[in-house]
Design a protein around this motif. Structure first.
Motif, mmCIF file in Angstrom:
data_model
loop_
_atom_site.group_PDB
_atom_site.id
_atom_site.type_symbol
_atom_site.label_atom_id
_atom_site.label_comp_id
_atom_site.label_asym_id
_atom_site.label_seq_id
_atom_site.Cartn_x
_atom_site.Cartn_y
_atom_site.Cartn_z
ATOM 1 N N LEU A 1 39.082 51.576 38.728
ATOM 2 C CA LEU A 1 38.447 52.888 38.880
ATOM 3 C C LEU A 1 37.130 52.887 38.092
ATOM 4 O O LEU A 1 37.126 52.993 36.870
ATOM 5 N N GLY A 2 36.038 52.709 38.820
ATOM 6 C CA GLY A 2 34.725 52.537 38.201
ATOM 7 C C GLY A 2 34.191 51.123 38.398
ATOM 8 O O GLY A 2 32.987 50.909 38.373
ATOM 9 N N SER A 3 35.119 50.171 38.559
ATOM 10 C CA SER A 3 34.803 48.769 38.913
ATOM 11 C C SER A 3 34.045 47.958 37.864
ATOM 12 O O SER A 3 33.615 46.842 38.137
ATOM 13 N N GLN A 4 33.861 48.493 36.680
ATOM 14 C CA GLN A 4 33.102 47.753 35.672
ATOM 15 C C GLN A 4 33.856 46.499 35.196
ATOM 16 O O GLN A 4 35.074 46.501 35.101
ATOM 17 N N ILE A 5 33.077 45.467 34.842
ATOM 18 C CA ILE A 5 33.621 44.322 34.110
ATOM 19 C C ILE A 5 33.628 44.732 32.642
ATOM 20 O O ILE A 5 32.598 45.193 32.127
ATOM 21 N N PHE A 6 34.798 44.603 31.984
ATOM 22 C CA PHE A 6 34.973 45.238 30.673
ATOM 23 C C PHE A 6 35.501 44.287 29.609
ATOM 24 O O PHE A 6 36.106 43.255 29.914
ATOM 25 N N ASP A 7 35.289 44.695 28.345
ATOM 26 C CA ASP A 7 35.818 43.975 27.185
ATOM 27 C C ASP A 7 35.870 44.959 26.016
ATOM 28 O O ASP A 7 34.884 45.645 25.755
ATOM 29 N N TYR A 8 37.002 45.041 25.330
ATOM 30 C CA TYR A 8 37.213 46.070 24.297
ATOM 31 C C TYR A 8 37.463 45.453 22.922
ATOM 32 O O TYR A 8 38.342 44.598 22.783
ATOM 33 N N TRP A 9 36.732 45.954 21.922
ATOM 34 C CA TRP A 9 36.855 45.450 20.549
ATOM 35 C C TRP A 9 37.032 46.600 19.559
ATOM 36 O O TRP A 9 36.479 47.685 19.764
ATOM 37 N N CYS A 10 37.758 46.321 18.467
ATOM 38 C CA CYS A 10 37.921 47.318 17.401
ATOM 39 C C CYS A 10 36.875 47.101 16.314
ATOM 40 O O CYS A 10 36.570 45.954 15.959
ATOM 41 N N ASP A 11 36.373 48.202 15.767
ATOM 42 C CA ASP A 11 35.502 48.090 14.589
ATOM 43 C C ASP A 11 36.397 47.859 13.364
ATOM 44 O O ASP A 11 37.631 47.818 13.478
ATOM 45 N N PRO A 12 35.816 47.670 12.180
ATOM 46 C CA PRO A 12 36.656 47.336 11.015
ATOM 47 C C PRO A 12 37.704 48.394 10.669
ATOM 48 O O PRO A 12 38.626 48.124 9.900
#
Ligand SMILES: [Fe+2]
Length: 315
Positions: A257-268
């Motif tokens: 939904l939105g079709s984006q290529i994604f990658d998720y990271w946490c800040d400190p």
């Protein structure tokens, strides 16, 4: 009629105990410093927005995010919403005006207008020989420099909510957001998440500028930022992974939904920041979608949404 029709998301606000550490993460994530005072850090992307991420010194806390109002009349109308501040001058780098509002969970959502724009930052050239135009880079080699992704702009904000109908109604009625896709489980009336875009008439905008998902605890699920292209998502991933100290949350994959290529990271401090590229764009004529939740709802390829992220919320 909604109170306003915002034109885009502007920036997110967090509170963090160590601005040096915050800046180091955000630089590794692909932003650049726009300004820093003793107690506040403003980070920008390569596009002209003065800043797209603000960090205030203090105990870790989600402070909210901001949308761009269309004009000053909209700010005046938003100032009449229950619980809203008057129109205020923004006493921070970039200037401009704002109204502070409280969403149904009490999170501060700002509408801003007239913030200064900055000169664009240079973006690395990356020409691809794909599809029917095979000769775009004829005779030229690709040798990408290693380093952080190049964040362009903010893409969306995501709120986990314990009352999805109320949260959704408030954001749509206040900011004029349009439904791109609602997601249900069990029966169509039981919405579990909702993707919403700005209403800019015939102009095309990202599939979602605001996403909300039902969960046991309200809070920020993630802030999301657009990067230049697929290479940037991958190079950014390698860069953050190579630092050996950041927690990865989800990806790499392509959303459905939105079709984006994604990658998720946490800040400190565990606040999730997303890189994405290649979003669907829709205008106000697109019909709303109603999708049953199931395998593959959130990713066409790559890792499915991990269980720990489905209920993730920081306050
Ligand atoms: Fe996202």
């Amino acid at each position: 009629m909604p109170v306003a029709k915002v034109t885009d998301i502007a920036f997110g606000r967090l509170q963090s105990p160590d601005l040096d550490l915050a800046e180091e993460f955000l630089a590794d994530f692909g932003m650049a410093r726009a300004a820093r005072t003793r107690d506040v850090l403003y980070m920008r992307g390569t596009d002209a927005a003065h800043h797209l991420h603000v960090t205030h010194r203090g105990e870790p806390k989600f402070l909210g995010f901001a949308f761009y109002a269309s004009n000053e009349e909209e700010l005046a109308r938003l100032a009449r919403v229950e619980g809203a501040s008057p129109v205020e001058s923004l006493d921070e780098p970039g200037g401009g005006k704002r109204v502070r509002l409280r969403d149904p969970h009490g999170f501060q959502i700002e509408a801003v207008y007239g913030i200064e724009k900055l000169a664009l930052l240079p973006v690395r050239r990356n020409v691809v020989n794909t599809g029917p135009e095979k000769l775009r880079r004829a005779g030229e080699l690709t040798r990408l420099p290693h380093g952080p992704a190049q964040v362009k702009r903010m893409g969306h904000g995501v709120i986990a909510t314990s009352d999805l109908p109320k949260t959704l109604a408030w954001y749509r009625d206040t900011f004029g957001l349009l439904c791109s896709d609602d997601v249900w489980s069990g029966e169509p009336a039981n919405l579990v998440s909702s993707f919403n875009r700005c209403d800019r008439g015939d102009d095309y905008v990202d599939h979602h500028v605001f996403f909300t998902m039902k969960g046991p605890k309200p809070g920020l699920n993630h802030f999301s930022y657009e990067v230049r292209d697929f290479d940037d998502v991958m190079m950014g991933h390698e860069h953050l992974k190579g630092k050996g100290k950041y927690k990865h949350m989800w990806g790499i994959g392509r959303h459905r939904l939105g079709s984006q290529i994604f990658d998720y990271w946490c800040d400190p401090w565990g606040r999730v920041h997303e890189h994405w590229t290649d979003s669907d764009v829709l205008n106000a004529r697109a019909a709303p979608g109603l999708i049953e939740a199931g395998k593959g709802t959130y990713a066409q390829w790559g890792e499915s949404m991990p269980a720990r992220f489905q209920t993730y919320a920081v306050t």
